[in-house]
Scaffold this motif. Sequence first.
Motif, mmCIF file in Angstrom:
data_model
loop_
_atom_site.group_PDB
_atom_site.id
_atom_site.type_symbol
_atom_site.label_atom_id
_atom_site.label_comp_id
_atom_site.label_asym_id
_atom_site.label_seq_id
_atom_site.Cartn_x
_atom_site.Cartn_y
_atom_site.Cartn_z
ATOM 1 N N ARG A 9 79.483 52.046 37.127
ATOM 2 C CA ARG A 9 78.017 52.099 37.225
ATOM 3 C C ARG A 9 77.544 53.487 36.807
ATOM 4 O O ARG A 9 78.088 54.491 37.271
ATOM 5 C CB ARG A 9 77.570 51.812 38.658
ATOM 6 N N GLU B 159 74.167 56.074 36.505
ATOM 7 C CA GLU B 159 72.768 56.415 36.738
ATOM 8 C C GLU B 159 72.436 57.481 35.707
ATOM 9 O O GLU B 159 72.958 58.595 35.775
ATOM 10 C CB GLU B 159 72.548 56.916 38.158
ATOM 11 N N GLY C 146 67.276 50.995 39.152
ATOM 12 C CA GLY C 146 68.025 51.946 39.950
ATOM 13 C C GLY C 146 67.581 52.020 41.391
ATOM 14 O O GLY C 146 68.257 52.615 42.217
ATOM 15 N N ARG C 147 66.442 51.421 41.711
ATOM 16 C CA ARG C 147 66.052 51.381 43.110
ATOM 17 C C ARG C 147 67.027 50.456 43.839
ATOM 18 O O ARG C 147 67.481 49.469 43.278
ATOM 19 C CB ARG C 147 64.629 50.847 43.260
ATOM 20 N N ALA C 148 67.298 50.781 45.068
ATOM 21 C CA ALA C 148 68.340 50.062 45.806
ATOM 22 C C ALA C 148 68.052 48.575 45.923
ATOM 23 O O ALA C 148 68.964 47.759 45.981
ATOM 24 C CB ALA C 148 68.502 50.677 47.198
ATOM 25 N N ASP D 291 66.482 46.781 43.691
ATOM 26 C CA ASP D 291 66.158 46.184 42.406
ATOM 27 C C ASP D 291 67.214 45.222 41.908
ATOM 28 O O ASP D 291 68.408 45.384 42.184
ATOM 29 C CB ASP D 291 65.940 47.277 41.357
ATOM 30 N N THR D 292 66.759 44.232 41.163
ATOM 31 C CA THR D 292 67.634 43.218 40.606
ATOM 32 C C THR D 292 68.381 43.755 39.390
ATOM 33 O O THR D 292 67.830 44.526 38.608
ATOM 34 C CB THR D 292 66.798 42.006 40.177
ATOM 35 N N GLN D 293 69.613 43.325 39.237
ATOM 36 C CA GLN D 293 70.380 43.635 38.040
ATOM 37 C C GLN D 293 70.187 42.515 37.019
ATOM 38 O O GLN D 293 70.301 41.344 37.358
ATOM 39 C CB GLN D 293 71.865 43.773 38.382
#
Lengths: 113, 114
Positions: free
Chosen positions: B48, B50, B97-99, B101-103
């Motif tokens: 992953r 960021e 990137g918000r916790a 948030d959907t991938q």
Amino acid sequence: DQQVKQNSPSLSVQEGRISILNCDYTNSMFDYFLWYKKYPAEGPTFLISISSIKDKNEDGRFTVFLNKSAKHLSLHIVPSQPGDSAVYFCAAGDRRGNEKLTFGTGTRLTIIP
Amino acid sequence: EAGVVQSPRYKIIEKKQPVAFWCNPISGHNTLYWYLQNLGQGPELLIRYENEEAVDDSQLPKDRFSAERLKGVDSTLKIQPAELGDSAVYLCASSTGRASDTQYFGPGTRLTVL
């Protein structure tokens, strides 16, 4: 160690009836859960999610139920349509931790016209 | 809005050869993921990012796998040398990137190692 389990590899449902897909998890740190739908030769597509502070989330024909005490969630599709035929993956994550999603092995849903 | 783009869609190579996969995430998505999906299994996270930083590469077999995301946008995953057991679908996903948030996933690259 399979932390997210989908024990039914396949499910067949008559068109118009309710489809119920199940998922169990073992990690009590998981605090949000998602369902993804996957067609052949495509990537998984987000369907619906639920936070651990809720026990139900609804979006049109799709409803996800969460039973934290049993560490179990389910996806209900009603009424089922032929276009719902796909593989459904349950996923779980820990937003307070590393935010990594752990996926189940999938359930292939076939809607019979 | 364009989705996650991956190329190639299919790749067939002989064992011990190198191979590379490319991913362009959704515009504005700072977080990028590479997943491995074996037949009959769910996706498993490899790495992953960021922006440019690899924040979780604990599942990446570093003896043969490498990844980069030099400008914080598109990314490349490489295998050198490939082994028979690397045959799988390699998925790229992105999120804001918000916790919570959907991938969002790309179509994947199906790798066959002969």
